[in-house]
Scaffold this active site. Structure first.
Site, PDB file in Angstrom:
ATOM      1  N   ASP A   1      -7.118  88.850 112.004  1.00  0.00           N
ATOM      2  CA  ASP A   1      -7.437  88.864 110.578  1.00  0.00           C
ATOM      3  C   ASP A   1      -7.237  87.456 110.026  1.00  0.00           C
ATOM      4  O   ASP A   1      -6.943  86.528 110.787  1.00  0.00           O
ATOM      5  CB  ASP A   1      -6.527  89.874 109.841  1.00  0.00           C
ATOM      6  CG  ASP A   1      -5.063  89.429 109.807  1.00  0.00           C
ATOM      7  OD1 ASP A   1      -4.724  88.391 110.403  1.00  0.00           O
ATOM      8  OD2 ASP A   1      -4.265  90.129 109.171  1.00  0.00           O
TER       9      ASP A   1
ATOM     10  N   ASP B   1      -5.908  89.558 104.615  1.00  0.00           N
ATOM     11  CA  ASP B   1      -4.699  89.918 103.870  1.00  0.00           C
ATOM     12  C   ASP B   1      -4.437  88.869 102.803  1.00  0.00           C
ATOM     13  O   ASP B   1      -4.383  87.673 103.098  1.00  0.00           O
ATOM     14  CB  ASP B   1      -3.467  89.962 104.804  1.00  0.00           C
ATOM     15  CG  ASP B   1      -3.454  91.185 105.700  1.00  0.00           C
ATOM     16  OD1 ASP B   1      -4.144  92.175 105.372  1.00  0.00           O
ATOM     17  OD2 ASP B   1      -2.751  91.147 106.731  1.00  0.00           O
TER      18      ASP B   1
ATOM     19  N   ASP C   1      -5.024  85.528 106.926  1.00  0.00           N
ATOM     20  CA  ASP C   1      -3.945  85.771 105.968  1.00  0.00           C
ATOM     21  C   ASP C   1      -3.844  84.637 104.957  1.00  0.00           C
ATOM     22  O   ASP C   1      -3.897  83.464 105.339  1.00  0.00           O
ATOM     23  CB  ASP C   1      -2.599  85.874 106.722  1.00  0.00           C
ATOM     24  CG  ASP C   1      -2.638  86.891 107.859  1.00  0.00           C
ATOM     25  OD1 ASP C   1      -2.554  88.085 107.587  1.00  0.00           O
ATOM     26  OD2 ASP C   1      -2.772  86.466 109.031  1.00  0.00           O
TER      27      ASP C   1
HETATM   28  P1  8DG Z   1      -3.272  87.472 114.255  1.00  0.00           P
HETATM   29  O1  8DG Z   1      -3.637  87.953 112.897  1.00  0.00           O
HETATM   30  O2  8DG Z   1      -3.970  86.230 114.635  1.00  0.00           O
HETATM   31  O3  8DG Z   1      -3.390  88.532 115.280  1.00  0.00           O
HETATM   32  O4  8DG Z   1      -1.709  87.057 114.251  1.00  0.00           O
HETATM   33  P2  8DG Z   1      -0.783  86.850 113.013  1.00  0.00           P
HETATM   34  O5  8DG Z   1      -1.531  86.216 111.888  1.00  0.00           O
HETATM   35  O6  8DG Z   1       0.431  86.169 113.476  1.00  0.00           O
HETATM   36  O7  8DG Z   1      -0.368  88.334 112.678  1.00  0.00           O
HETATM   37  P3  8DG Z   1      -0.475  89.188 111.328  1.00  0.00           P
HETATM   38  O8  8DG Z   1      -0.337  90.605 111.752  1.00  0.00           O
HETATM   39  O9  8DG Z   1      -1.681  88.855 110.529  1.00  0.00           O
HETATM   40  O10 8DG Z   1       0.835  88.806 110.537  1.00  0.00           O
HETATM   41  C1  8DG Z   1       1.004  87.542 109.941  1.00  0.00           C
HETATM   42  C2  8DG Z   1       2.364  87.465 109.331  1.00  0.00           C
HETATM   43  O11 8DG Z   1       2.458  88.334 108.233  1.00  0.00           O
HETATM   44  C3  8DG Z   1       3.461  87.869 110.319  1.00  0.00           C
HETATM   45  O12 8DG Z   1       4.433  86.868 110.336  1.00  0.00           O
HETATM   46  C4  8DG Z   1       4.062  89.079 109.754  1.00  0.00           C
HETATM   47  C5  8DG Z   1       3.664  89.018 108.304  1.00  0.00           C
HETATM   48  N1  8DG Z   1       3.572  90.342 107.711  1.00  0.00           N
HETATM   49  C6  8DG Z   1       2.688  91.355 107.915  1.00  0.00           C
HETATM   50  N2  8DG Z   1       3.019  92.429 107.160  1.00  0.00           N
HETATM   51  C7  8DG Z   1       4.121  92.063 106.481  1.00  0.00           C
HETATM   52  C8  8DG Z   1       4.927  92.707 105.558  1.00  0.00           C
HETATM   53  O13 8DG Z   1       4.695  93.847 105.197  1.00  0.00           O
HETATM   54  N3  8DG Z   1       5.979  91.992 105.060  1.00  0.00           N
HETATM   55  C9  8DG Z   1       6.225  90.706 105.456  1.00  0.00           C
HETATM   56  N4  8DG Z   1       7.258  90.055 104.950  1.00  0.00           N
HETATM   57  N5  8DG Z   1       5.488  90.091 106.331  1.00  0.00           N
HETATM   58  C10 8DG Z   1       4.447  90.750 106.838  1.00  0.00           C
HETATM   59  O14 8DG Z   1       1.737  91.287 108.662  1.00  0.00           O
HETATM   60 MN    MN Z   2      -3.101  87.274 110.914  1.00  0.00          MN
HETATM   61 MN    MN Z   3      -2.254  89.948 108.586  1.00  0.00          MN
END
Ligand code: 8DG
Ligand code: MN
Ligand code: MN
Length: 381
Positions: free
Chosen positions: A204, A305, A206
């Site tokens: 995704d 996100d 972020d």
């Molecule tokens: P990807 O998308 O490339 O697979 O990897 P990523 O970017 O590292 O993973 P991600 O699932 O998009 O998560 C990014 C960051 O966001 C990770 O450090 C965790 C954080 N995160 C969530 N949900 C929540 C939440 O509900 N609370 C907090 N504090 N952080 C969150 O994904």
């Molecule tokens: Mn991500």
């Molecule tokens: Mn994410």
């Protein structure tokens, strides 16, 4: 005189947040195997085992060369009996039976397929599997009522399960920046998650949004969402409002790990430059008559996100949303066990001094925690 072959013995600190983990990895065979077991454990609701495998994989990720023999691993942290057995199998036989049989197992395959649907977690998938649902076809035929997220997830299944490129992330960033600038000039947008850590692809995209004047960010998300919707940029969105103040946290009530920022989990409609060219090019369209709609339509669905943070909490939010997930978990474990502090994406609370510690940058937070600063590109634990 007999020359002993030189055996490199590695030394690694125990917490991932004490280490510099780049995307370069000399032990991908081993870490892929351990990550698969971690994923399988997480999908089976065995989080403890999942973390143990993730920690073991993370230790191997920082080793400067490929592991050749078990003796090199002596004294390394986080390598439990189970992980060592898997490593040994791979070093000796080229593969681990457990990993290979997990990959092939019906349960693992079904869990992967079902949790590949946005909005479906390990618990829901397990329930469906118990009812004999193992794939999307069976799910569609089951007549289960899906919630709005799951419906969108099913509809855009292939797109969402295709990884997002850095280039696509940059295009999305421009869209988000334009939306934010239109509804609140002066607001800042930062790319977080894996792309901030330097990854070339992700599941995704972020973003963290803030405004340097505290309070100006209030109510921002619905406006951003309306703007994006008016441009037809959104296929799905669910906004959750900020609930930090009404939560039972505050002095004496250290913050929990779940953050309470205003956030939006969404699916963007991304018009790709290449696809657009293909659609406008009549010749290509005729040649591509065999192609399905999927391949010729001028857009794809991308998971995005969005999180809004007040400026005073921005450093904590940035650190918390940059990841990796294991790095975050290790930071909180370090804070709790080694420093008697409680770290969240909102704040850092010192249990001994009984007060919150201020931070205006990620560097400040590492300093409060007594850790060397680790830049995002070295948080790929
Ligand atoms: P990807 O998308 O490339 O697979 O990897 P990523 O970017 O590292 O993973 P991600 O699932 O998009 O998560 C990014 C960051 O966001 C990770 O450090 C965790 C954080 N995160 C969530 N949900 C929540 C939440 O509900 N609370 C907090 N504090 N952080 C969150 O994904
Ligand atoms: Mn991500
Ligand atoms: Mn994410």
């Amino acid at each position: 005189l007999v020359n002993k072959p030189e055996v490199v013995v590695f030394s690694v600190p125990s917490y991932a947040c004490q280490r510099r983990t780049t995307l370069e990895n000399q032990n991908t065979t081993l870490t892929d195997a351990l990550s698969l077991l971690a994923e399988n454990a997480e999908l089976s609701n065995e989080d403890g085992r999942g973390v143990a495998f993730r920690r073991a994989a993370a230790v191997l990720k920082v080793l400067p060369s490929a592991v050749q023999s078990m003796s090199q691993l002596t004294g390394l942290p986080c390598l439990g009996e189970h992980s060592l057995r898997v490593i040994k199998d791979i070093l000796e036989n080229g593969a681990s039976n457990e990993v290979e049989s997990t990959k092939k197992s019906e349960k693992y395959k079904a869990l992967k397929v079902l949790t590949g649907i946005f909005g479906v977690g390990a618990k829901t998938a397990a329930r469906w599997i118990r009812e004999g649902i193992h794939n999307l076809c069976q799910l569609r035929e089951s007549g289960h009522t899906l919630n709005r997220a799951q419906q969108a997830g099913l509809e855009h299944y292939d797109d969402i399960n295709q990884s997002v490129t850095k280039t696509e992330a940059e295009v999305i960033q421009e869209m988000v920046e334009k939306a934010v600038a239109s509804v609140l000039p002066g607001a800042q947008v930062v790319l977080t998650g894996g792309f901030r850590r330097g990854k070339m692809s992700g599941h995704d995209v972020d973003f963290l949004i803030t405004h340097p004047e505290e309070g100006r960010e209030v109510g921002l998300m619905p406006k951003v969402v309306s703007w994006l919707e008016a441009q037809d940029f959104l296929l799905y969105q669910k906004t959750t409002r900020n609930s930090y103040l009404e939560s039972k946290e505050g002095p004496g009530r250290p913050p929990s790990n779940m953050d309470r920022f205003e956030r939006c989990l969404s699916i963007f409609k991304l018009h790709s430059v290449e696809n657009q060219a293909a659609v406008q090019d009549v010749t290509k369209r005729v040649e591509g008559e065999q192609r399905s709609d999927e391949q010729t339509r001028p857009w794809r669905a991308v998971r995005v996100d969005l999180v809004v943070s007040p400026f005073s909490q921005f450093a904590f939010a940035l650190l918390g949303w940059t990841g990796s997930k294991l790095f975050e978990r290790e930071l909180r474990r370090w804070a709790g066990y080694e420093k008697a502090m409680c770290l969240s994406s909102h704040a850092l609370y010192d249990n001994k001094q009984r007060k919150y510690l201020r931070a205006s940058s990620e560097e400040d937070i590492f300093a409060h925690l007594g850790l060397e600063y680790i830049p995002p590109s070295e948080r790929n634990a």
